[in-house]
Design a protein around this motif. Structure first.
Motif, PDB file in Angstrom:
ATOM      1  N   ALA A 265      94.672  28.461 -40.774  1.00 39.05           N
ATOM      2  CA  ALA A 265      93.825  29.071 -40.318  1.00 39.05           C
ATOM      3  C   ALA A 265      93.792  30.678 -41.057  1.00 39.05           C
ATOM      4  O   ALA A 265      92.951  31.020 -41.627  1.00 39.05           O
ATOM      5  CB  ALA A 265      93.537  29.050 -38.912  1.00 39.05           C
ATOM      6  N   ARG A 334      86.865  27.768 -37.371  1.00 39.86           N
ATOM      7  CA  ARG A 334      88.272  27.830 -36.769  1.00 39.86           C
ATOM      8  C   ARG A 334      88.585  26.204 -36.236  1.00 39.86           C
ATOM      9  O   ARG A 334      89.358  25.908 -36.518  1.00 39.86           O
ATOM     10  CB  ARG A 334      88.592  28.794 -35.618  1.00 39.86           C
ATOM     11  N   ALA A 337      88.928  24.060 -39.156  1.00 36.31           N
ATOM     12  CA  ALA A 337      90.373  24.311 -39.816  1.00 36.31           C
ATOM     13  C   ALA A 337      91.289  23.421 -39.066  1.00 36.31           C
ATOM     14  O   ALA A 337      92.240  22.962 -39.706  1.00 36.31           O
ATOM     15  CB  ALA A 337      90.680  26.122 -39.755  1.00 36.31           C
ATOM     16  N   ARG A 338      91.329  23.534 -37.884  1.00 35.68           N
ATOM     17  CA  ARG A 338      92.265  22.606 -37.102  1.00 35.68           C
ATOM     18  C   ARG A 338      92.103  21.144 -37.288  1.00 35.68           C
ATOM     19  O   ARG A 338      93.043  20.811 -37.572  1.00 35.68           O
ATOM     20  CB  ARG A 338      91.955  22.863 -35.450  1.00 35.68           C
TER      21      ARG A 338
END
Length: 346
Positions: A265, A334, A337-338
């Motif tokens: 991230a 976010r 991105a995970r």
């Protein structure tokens, strides 16, 4: 070159890289300078550099400046020999003003950064299918940029073109416009503005067609490589070959060098940054990191906000809670991105 005899202790190396030469240095476990020497930036030079470092003791690790540029091949040679390679940033301007600037100083600084633990980054290996995707995408990005430039020049010429020529292409979409302009017959007398404009537009249109064909050919080549490198990534909602290729290029052939999804991230510039003050407690968008990877995640989020029911429901709920669009997109990027990190390292 300076040198000292060694007593078989562990040593740490540092390399200041340049286009034609690399300057290497070695230090002992307490940071004392042992030796430094310049080597040519060639295959033979890389091997000689490694042998020279090992001649001073047991080589633990080597800090290399510019592992993504001048030091890329050296990093590959060292890694193939089983040496731990650490990516070292250049010293900042304040440090350079205080300590001076020279190749030996920079080489010793690289070794010291590794020994002290200030530099810990593992460089991209650049030896697999992801590296092939990266270099092909450079050619594709260049072709897309040139095609856009050609189209902008065509529209700019049409603005000031004679009315007879403008009316001939008014109302046409881009495909029809390019096809029509590519078939123009300008004539022989280029001293006339109308003839010269037709000739220029025909050349730009044919350039546009050639770039279209080049981009299509590159897409045909890149697509299977992306699927080979990360099939799980392409299965995520909103991820296509273009965004997947960029995320792969940002992560490299060895994504395991990123120790957690939080590290990825930060790499992609989507880790929340505290922006609190007084009674205000909030986070803001991270403006650092790899902006190309950030743009890929942004594209995925836009696709999901438009077509994914779960994402649309989330946006509606968070909007009712008082979050603005920027903060909602930060949260979504976010989350994406995970998912991407899990797909890259699965």
């Amino acid at each position: 070159m300076t040198s000292m005899t060694h007593d078989g202790r562990e040593i740490t190396g540092g390399v200041d890289t340049h286009g034609l030469t690399h300057h290497a240095a070695v230090i002992d476990p307490v940071g004392r300078h042992l030796a430094d020497r310049e080597f040519p930036a060639t295959i033979r030079g890389y091997r000689d550099l490694l042998d020279w470092m090992r001649s001073h003791g047991e080589l633990v690790a080597v800090g290399v400046e510019g592992t993504g540029a001048y030091g890329a091949e050296l990093a590959r040679v060292l890694a193939a020999a089983g040496i731990t390679v650490i990516d070292v940033d250049r010293p900042d301007r304040k440090t350079r003003r205080m300590k001076g600037k020279s190749d030996p100083i920079d080489a010793y600084a690289a070794a010291t950064a590794v020994l002290s633990g200030r530099a810990t980054g593992i460089p991209k290996s650049r030896d697999g299918v992801v590296e092939a995707v990266r270099v092909l995408r450079i050619a594709r990005r260049s072709a897309v940029k040139a095609r856009t430039q050609a189209m902008n020049q065509i529209r700019g010429l049409l603005v000031s073109a004679p009315a007879m020529l403008r009316e001939q292409v008014t109302g046409l979409d881009r495909t029809a416009l390019i096809r029509t302009l590519a078939r123009l017959r300008p004539g022989q007398d280029l001293s006339r503005p109308l003839t010269a404009t037709r000739a220029a537009l025909r050349r730009l249109a044919r350039r546009h067609q050639a770039l279209d064909a080049e981009i299509a050919e590159l897409d045909t080549e890149i697509g299977p490589l992306v699927k080979q490198a990360a099939p799980a990534l392409l299965e995520l909602f909103g991820v296509g070959s273009e965004t997947a290729g960029q995320l792969l290029a940002s992560a490299g052939d060895n994504p395991e060098r990123m120790r957690s999804e939080g590290a990825f991230a930060h790499l992609a510039g989507v880790a929340p940054i505290p922006a609190s003050s007084g009674r205000t407690h909030r986070h803001r968008l991270n403006r650092g990191g790899d902006r190309a990877a950030n743009n890929a995640l942004h594209t995925i989020v836009l696709v999901r906000m438009r077509y994914d029911e779960r994402t649309r429901a989330y946006v509606e709920r968070r909007t009712k809670e008082g979050l603005n669009k920027k903060d909602i997109m930060r949260c979504l990027k976010r989350f994406v991105a995970r998912e991407v990190y899990r797909a890259l390292t699965s």
